[in-house]
Design a protein around this motif. Structure first.
Motif, short mmCIF file in Angstrom:
data_model
loop_
_atom_site.label_atom_id
_atom_site.label_comp_id
_atom_site.label_asym_id
_atom_site.label_seq_id
_atom_site.Cartn_x
_atom_site.Cartn_y
_atom_site.Cartn_z
N LEU A 17 -6.65 -0.77 -127.65
CA LEU A 17 -5.68 0.22 -127.18
C LEU A 17 -5.33 1.24 -128.25
O LEU A 17 -4.85 2.33 -127.95
N LEU A 18 -5.59 0.91 -129.51
CA LEU A 18 -5.24 1.78 -130.62
C LEU A 18 -6.27 2.89 -130.87
O LEU A 18 -6.02 3.79 -131.65
N GLY A 19 -7.44 2.80 -130.23
CA GLY A 19 -8.45 3.85 -130.36
C GLY A 19 -9.59 3.47 -131.28
O GLY A 19 -9.48 2.55 -132.10
N CYS A 20 -10.68 4.21 -131.15
CA CYS A 20 -11.92 3.90 -131.88
C CYS A 20 -11.76 3.93 -133.40
O CYS A 20 -12.31 3.08 -134.10
N ASP A 21 -11.03 4.91 -133.91
CA ASP A 21 -10.85 4.99 -135.37
C ASP A 21 -10.13 3.76 -135.91
O ASP A 21 -10.49 3.22 -136.95
N VAL A 22 -9.14 3.31 -135.17
CA VAL A 22 -8.38 2.14 -135.60
C VAL A 22 -9.24 0.88 -135.45
O VAL A 22 -9.19 0.00 -136.31
N VAL A 23 -10.02 0.81 -134.38
CA VAL A 23 -10.92 -0.34 -134.20
C VAL A 23 -11.87 -0.42 -135.40
O VAL A 23 -12.08 -1.50 -135.96
N SER A 24 -12.42 0.69 -135.81
CA SER A 24 -13.31 0.71 -136.97
C SER A 24 -12.58 0.23 -138.23
O SER A 24 -13.15 -0.52 -139.03
N ALA A 25 -11.34 0.62 -138.38
CA ALA A 25 -10.55 0.18 -139.54
C ALA A 25 -10.29 -1.33 -139.47
O ALA A 25 -10.33 -2.01 -140.50
N TYR A 26 -10.06 -1.85 -138.28
CA TYR A 26 -9.84 -3.27 -138.13
C TYR A 26 -11.12 -4.05 -138.39
O TYR A 26 -11.08 -5.15 -138.96
N ILE A 27 -12.26 -3.52 -138.01
CA ILE A 27 -13.53 -4.16 -138.33
C ILE A 27 -13.67 -4.28 -139.84
O ILE A 27 -14.02 -5.34 -140.36
N SER A 28 -13.39 -3.20 -140.54
CA SER A 28 -13.45 -3.22 -142.01
C SER A 28 -12.46 -4.24 -142.58
O SER A 28 -12.79 -4.98 -143.51
N ARG A 52 -17.14 -10.04 -134.39
CA ARG A 52 -18.40 -9.84 -133.66
C ARG A 52 -18.16 -9.08 -132.36
O ARG A 52 -18.93 -8.19 -131.99
N GLU A 53 -17.09 -9.43 -131.65
CA GLU A 53 -16.79 -8.77 -130.38
C GLU A 53 -16.43 -7.30 -130.60
O GLU A 53 -16.89 -6.42 -129.85
N LEU A 54 -15.60 -7.02 -131.61
CA LEU A 54 -15.24 -5.63 -131.89
C LEU A 54 -16.47 -4.82 -132.31
O LEU A 54 -16.63 -3.66 -131.89
N GLN A 55 -17.35 -5.43 -133.09
CA GLN A 55 -18.59 -4.73 -133.48
C GLN A 55 -19.44 -4.43 -132.26
O GLN A 55 -20.01 -3.34 -132.14
N SER A 56 -19.52 -5.36 -131.33
CA SER A 56 -20.29 -5.15 -130.10
C SER A 56 -19.70 -4.02 -129.26
O SER A 56 -20.43 -3.19 -128.72
N ILE A 57 -18.39 -4.00 -129.18
CA ILE A 57 -17.72 -2.94 -128.43
C ILE A 57 -18.00 -1.58 -129.06
O ILE A 57 -18.34 -0.62 -128.38
N MET A 58 -17.88 -1.51 -130.37
CA MET A 58 -18.11 -0.23 -131.06
C MET A 58 -19.58 0.20 -130.98
O MET A 58 -19.86 1.39 -130.94
N ASP A 59 -20.50 -0.75 -130.95
CA ASP A 59 -21.92 -0.41 -130.81
C ASP A 59 -22.15 0.37 -129.52
O ASP A 59 -22.96 1.30 -129.50
N VAL A 60 -21.45 0.03 -128.47
CA VAL A 60 -21.59 0.74 -127.20
C VAL A 60 -21.18 2.20 -127.37
O VAL A 60 -21.88 3.11 -126.93
N TYR A 61 -20.08 2.44 -128.06
CA TYR A 61 -19.59 3.81 -128.25
C TYR A 61 -20.48 4.60 -129.20
O TYR A 61 -20.70 5.78 -129.01
N GLU A 62 -21.00 3.94 -130.22
CA GLU A 62 -21.83 4.64 -131.20
C GLU A 62 -23.21 4.96 -130.65
O GLU A 62 -23.87 5.88 -131.14
N ASN A 63 -23.67 4.24 -129.65
CA ASN A 63 -24.99 4.46 -129.07
C ASN A 63 -24.99 5.43 -127.91
O ASN A 63 -25.99 5.61 -127.24
N ARG A 64 -23.87 6.07 -127.66
CA ARG A 64 -23.80 7.04 -126.54
C ARG A 64 -24.56 8.28 -126.90
O ARG A 64 -24.60 8.82 -127.90
#
Length: 64
Positions: A17-28, A52-64
């Motif tokens: 819910l916090l957005g892609c940039d924040v998800v990336s920060a949480y992955i880090s 692993r789940e957050l990385q999978s979710i972000m892979d979907v967005y990065e592969n668009r």
């Protein structure tokens, strides 16, 4: 999402819910062993699954 513990699903929902940039920060943060309120109650195995789940979710967005 399948076969996820409710605690992990709740953390994923809260973080996404916090957005892609924040998800990336949480992955880090997870990769660096840092704690955040959205997942502080999870144990090490749950945090690894969350990562692993957050990385999978972000892979979907990065592969668009």
């Amino acid at each position: 999402m399948t076969d996820l513990e409710p605690e992990i699903e709740t953390a994923i929902d809260a973080i996404c819910l916090l957005g892609c940039d924040v998800v990336s920060a949480y992955i880090s943060a997870l990769q660096n062993g840092e704690t955040r309120p959205q997942y502080q109650a999870l144990d090490a195995a749950q945090r690894n699954r969350l990562l692993r789940e957050l990385q999978s979710i972000m892979d979907v967005y990065e592969n668009r």
